[in-house]
Design a protein around this motif. Structure first.
Motif, PDB file in Angstrom:
ATOM      1  N   HIS A  48       0.827  -1.204   0.000  1.00 12.30           N
ATOM      2  CA  HIS A  48       0.000   0.000   0.000  1.00 12.30           C
ATOM      3  C   HIS A  48       0.862   1.254   0.000  1.00 12.30           C
ATOM      4  O   HIS A  48       0.556   2.239  -0.691  1.00 12.30           O
ATOM      5  N   PHE A  49       1.946   1.253   0.762  1.00 15.07           N
ATOM      6  CA  PHE A  49       2.867   2.387   0.780  1.00 15.07           C
ATOM      7  C   PHE A  49       3.425   2.613  -0.623  1.00 15.07           C
ATOM      8  O   PHE A  49       3.511   3.755  -1.107  1.00 15.07           O
ATOM      9  N   LEU A  50       3.793   1.529  -1.292  1.00 10.95           N
ATOM     10  CA  LEU A  50       4.330   1.621  -2.644  1.00 10.95           C
ATOM     11  C   LEU A  50       3.310   2.231  -3.602  1.00 10.95           C
ATOM     12  O   LEU A  50       3.665   3.051  -4.462  1.00 10.95           O
ATOM     13  N   PHE A 113      11.173   7.425  -5.498  1.00 12.28           N
ATOM     14  CA  PHE A 113      11.361   7.149  -4.075  1.00 12.28           C
ATOM     15  C   PHE A 113      12.244   8.207  -3.416  1.00 12.28           C
ATOM     16  O   PHE A 113      13.196   7.895  -2.686  1.00 12.28           O
ATOM     17  N   ASP A 114      11.931   9.454  -3.712  1.00 12.32           N
ATOM     18  CA  ASP A 114      12.641  10.569  -3.089  1.00 12.32           C
ATOM     19  C   ASP A 114      12.393  10.543  -1.574  1.00 12.32           C
ATOM     20  O   ASP A 114      11.251  10.410  -1.135  1.00 12.32           O
ATOM     21  N   GLN A 115      13.456  10.705  -0.784  1.00 10.70           N
ATOM     22  CA  GLN A 115      13.321  10.553   0.658  1.00 10.70           C
ATOM     23  C   GLN A 115      12.375  11.581   1.258  1.00 10.70           C
ATOM     24  O   GLN A 115      11.605  11.276   2.183  1.00 10.70           O
ATOM     25  N   ARG A 116      12.410  12.806   0.751  1.00  9.46           N
ATOM     26  CA  ARG A 116      11.500  13.824   1.284  1.00  9.46           C
ATOM     27  C   ARG A 116      10.053  13.451   1.013  1.00  9.46           C
ATOM     28  O   ARG A 116       9.183  13.587   1.891  1.00  9.46           O
ATOM     29  N   GLU A 117       9.787  12.930  -0.188  1.00 12.53           N
ATOM     30  CA  GLU A 117       8.430  12.525  -0.527  1.00 12.53           C
ATOM     31  C   GLU A 117       8.004  11.290   0.284  1.00 12.53           C
ATOM     32  O   GLU A 117       6.825  11.140   0.633  1.00 12.53           O
ATOM     33  N   ILE A 118       8.954  10.415   0.590  1.00 10.81           N
ATOM     34  CA  ILE A 118       8.635   9.261   1.438  1.00 10.81           C
ATOM     35  C   ILE A 118       8.141   9.730   2.796  1.00 10.81           C
ATOM     36  O   ILE A 118       7.145   9.215   3.331  1.00 10.81           O
ATOM     37  N   GLU A 119       8.806  10.714   3.359  1.00  9.50           N
ATOM     38  CA  GLU A 119       8.409  11.215   4.679  1.00  9.50           C
ATOM     39  C   GLU A 119       7.043  11.891   4.626  1.00  9.50           C
ATOM     40  O   GLU A 119       6.224  11.728   5.533  1.00  9.50           O
ATOM     41  N   VAL A 120       6.792  12.642   3.556  1.00  5.75           N
ATOM     42  CA  VAL A 120       5.491  13.297   3.417  1.00  5.75           C
ATOM     43  C   VAL A 120       4.385  12.251   3.321  1.00  5.75           C
ATOM     44  O   VAL A 120       3.355  12.339   4.009  1.00  5.75           O
ATOM     45  N   GLU A 121       4.589  11.250   2.486  1.00  4.18           N
ATOM     46  CA  GLU A 121       3.541  10.246   2.279  1.00  4.18           C
ATOM     47  C   GLU A 121       3.389   9.336   3.491  1.00  4.18           C
ATOM     48  O   GLU A 121       2.291   8.836   3.755  1.00  4.18           O
ATOM     49  N   GLY A 123       3.415  10.360   6.493  1.00  2.00           N
ATOM     50  CA  GLY A 123       2.450  11.081   7.325  1.00  2.00           C
ATOM     51  C   GLY A 123       1.026  10.903   6.840  1.00  2.00           C
ATOM     52  O   GLY A 123       0.096  10.737   7.642  1.00  2.00           O
ATOM     53  N   VAL A 124       0.835  10.918   5.521  1.00  2.00           N
ATOM     54  CA  VAL A 124      -0.501  10.731   4.945  1.00  2.00           C
ATOM     55  C   VAL A 124      -1.041   9.344   5.297  1.00  2.00           C
ATOM     56  O   VAL A 124      -2.210   9.191   5.700  1.00  2.00           O
ATOM     57  N   ILE A 125      -0.204   8.328   5.162  1.00  2.00           N
ATOM     58  CA  ILE A 125      -0.653   6.958   5.430  1.00  2.00           C
ATOM     59  C   ILE A 125      -0.931   6.757   6.911  1.00  2.00           C
ATOM     60  O   ILE A 125      -1.897   6.075   7.283  1.00  2.00           O
ATOM     61  N   ALA A 162       0.955   1.014  12.307  1.00  2.00           N
ATOM     62  CA  ALA A 162       1.680   2.286  12.300  1.00  2.00           C
ATOM     63  C   ALA A 162       3.163   2.095  12.594  1.00  2.00           C
ATOM     64  O   ALA A 162       4.021   2.774  12.005  1.00  2.00           O
ATOM     65  N   GLU A 163       3.491   1.158  13.485  1.00  2.00           N
ATOM     66  CA  GLU A 163       4.903   0.977  13.843  1.00  2.00           C
ATOM     67  C   GLU A 163       5.729   0.459  12.673  1.00  2.00           C
ATOM     68  O   GLU A 163       6.931   0.746  12.568  1.00  2.00           O
ATOM     69  N   ARG A 164       5.122  -0.319  11.768  1.00  2.00           N
ATOM     70  CA  ARG A 164       5.837  -0.760  10.570  1.00  2.00           C
ATOM     71  C   ARG A 164       5.969   0.388   9.570  1.00  2.00           C
ATOM     72  O   ARG A 164       7.049   0.651   9.036  1.00  2.00           O
ATOM     73  N   VAL A 165       4.845   1.035   9.304  1.00  2.00           N
ATOM     74  CA  VAL A 165       4.833   2.119   8.320  1.00  2.00           C
ATOM     75  C   VAL A 165       5.801   3.224   8.720  1.00  2.00           C
ATOM     76  O   VAL A 165       6.422   3.874   7.867  1.00  2.00           O
ATOM     77  N   SER A 166       5.987   3.430  10.004  1.00  2.00           N
ATOM     78  CA  SER A 166       6.863   4.498  10.492  1.00  2.00           C
ATOM     79  C   SER A 166       8.327   4.266  10.155  1.00  2.00           C
ATOM     80  O   SER A 166       9.133   5.210  10.240  1.00  2.00           O
TER      81      SER A 166
END
Length: 420
Positions: A48-50, A113-121, A123-125, A162-166
């Motif tokens: 789902h993250f992907l 897979f830009d790291q900044r965009e990973i962090e933004v998304e 938060g969304v998830i 959440a602990e995995r997604v984090s």
């Protein structure tokens, strides 16, 4: 040339299209044979993250440019993740079909897979997970899945904890892509105002370089059946009961569809009439079937007052049991009509057609015509349905309860009631 056409590239990528005369738009997408059930425990939520990250930039486009490329021509782009599949698709006008395929293939094959965009998304998830936890008639189905299929991928949530997604990072995402996004695990599907040969030519240019891969064989799902009861001060007591049903490939697949629809598929269904209309015990009650290639689940859901939960649960299992002997020809005919009409209505849009041809090819290796589906439904007899119902309720169910459910009967009590 028939309306539905299938081509397989040398590397295993399958292309399926369906021409819909009279339409001026098309839906085109990539269906990947990988979803939540393909994750290892430490990967739970990665599929789902992907899916989210696909829209956050590629080697050629940033997130805004992806959206603008489709919306500048009035199109629509989206994606979803299920336990079996991840799909990426766009709907565009006929003249923009090549653009739609270019954008969809770009986000599937070239995610940055830009790291900044990973962090933004991330938060969304996490917000999406929090919203699910705050929605009782949503989260209860995750808990039901967990007790039905414990300690395996089929029983874990699609969103993930959440602990995995984090802690997911770029390496986790690219690793899942490398493992599951091979040519042989993808289907390119399109329907509407489409030219099959033109799409194949474009697909050869875009996907032809990918190495040949075969479809992965999944571990089979193992049904267990247990109870989870979570007490909380809510306005309603939420009740779900599920039985293991057949998969898509099972001979009683169509019987499962008909029986479930007759029991809880609409306002005329038995559960709705008996429990809501005659007894007034709930506002919402329904039955639904979910199917996979190797298993399925028939689920009943209802929300009721705390003081009514015991009566509602008992009446529900009583009606399921009664159907073995009393399912009528009228109920069966009505359920068949609902299923056939629902299939045909869903195929009036290019999006519905694209979903159908992609999923059909993934499941059966071909695309049955609606008339064949209707004939298979019509061939199911009353005896078939009664035998199916008897075999279903003889299996050990799973149950999830949430809210003020202290008065709810135990799973073992309901099993004894079914067997009495």
């Amino acid at each position: 040339m028939s309306e539905t056409n299938i081509t397989t590239l040398p590397n295993g990528l399958r292309i399926v299209t369906r021409l819909m005369p009279g339409l001026h738009s098309a839906t085109i997408g990539v269906w990947v044979n990988a979803g939540g059930r393909d994750e290892r425990a430490e990967q739970n939520g990665i599929a789902h993250f992907l899916e989210h990250m696909a829209f956050k930039g590629t080697a050629r486009r940033n997130a805004l440019q992806i959206a603008e490329a489709i919306e500048d021509v009035g199109g629509y782009i989206n994606a979803y993740t299920s336990r079996d599949t991840t799909a990426y698709y766009a709907r565009v006008l006929e003249a923009d079909t090549a653009l739609g395929l270019d954008v969809i293939s770009d986000i599937v094959l070239n995610p940055a897979f830009d790291q900044r965009e990973i962090e933004v998304e991330r938060g969304v998830i996490l917000q999406e997970i929090g919203q699910s936890l705050d929605t009782p008639d949503d989260i209860i189905f995750d808990w039901l899945q967990e007790v039905a299929y414990p300690d395996q991928a089929m029983g874990r949530t699609i969103l993930g904890p959440a602990e995995r997604v984090s802690h997911f990072g770029r390496t986790d995402l690219s690793g899942f892509v490398a493992e599951h996004y091979g040519a042989g695990q993808m289907i390119l599907a399109a329907a509407g105002a489409v030219d099959h040969d033109a799409i194949v030519r474009q697909a050869e240019q875009i996907f032809g370089h990918m190495p040949a891969t075969t479809r992965r064989v999944r571990d089979g799902a193992r049904w267990h059946g247990a109870e989870t009861r979570r007490l909380k001060d809510l306005e309603q007591a939420h009740f779900t009961l599920a039985f293991e049903g057949p998969g898509y490939l099972a001979p009683d697949y169509h019987a499962a569809q008909i029986w479930t629809t007759a029991m809880g598929g609409g306002m005329s269904s038995r559960l709705f009439q008996k429990i809501r209309e005659e007894r007034g015990l709930c506002y919402t009650i329904f039955a639904q079937s979910g199917f996979h290639d190797d298993t399925g689940m028939m689920t009943v859901y209802a929300g009721t007052a705390a003081e009514d939960i015991e009566e509602l649960a008992n009446l529900t299992v009583d009606e399921l049991k009664r159907s073995v002997e009393t399912l009528s020809d009228a109920e069966i005919a009505r359920a068949k009509a609902q299923l056939k009409a629902g299939t045909l209505m869903g195929l009036e849009s290019s999006s519905g057609q694209t979903e159908r041809i992609a999923r059909s090819l993934a499941i059966w290796g071909r695309v049955p015509e609606p008339a064949e589906t209707a004939a298979r439904l019509d061939a199911v007899t009353r005896d078939d349905l009664r035998n199916y119902a008897a075999s279903l309720i003889a299996r050990r169910p799973a149950m999830a309860l949430y809210g003020p459910v202290e008065r709810a009967p135990s799973l073992e009590t309901l099993i004894d009631r079914l067997a009495a």
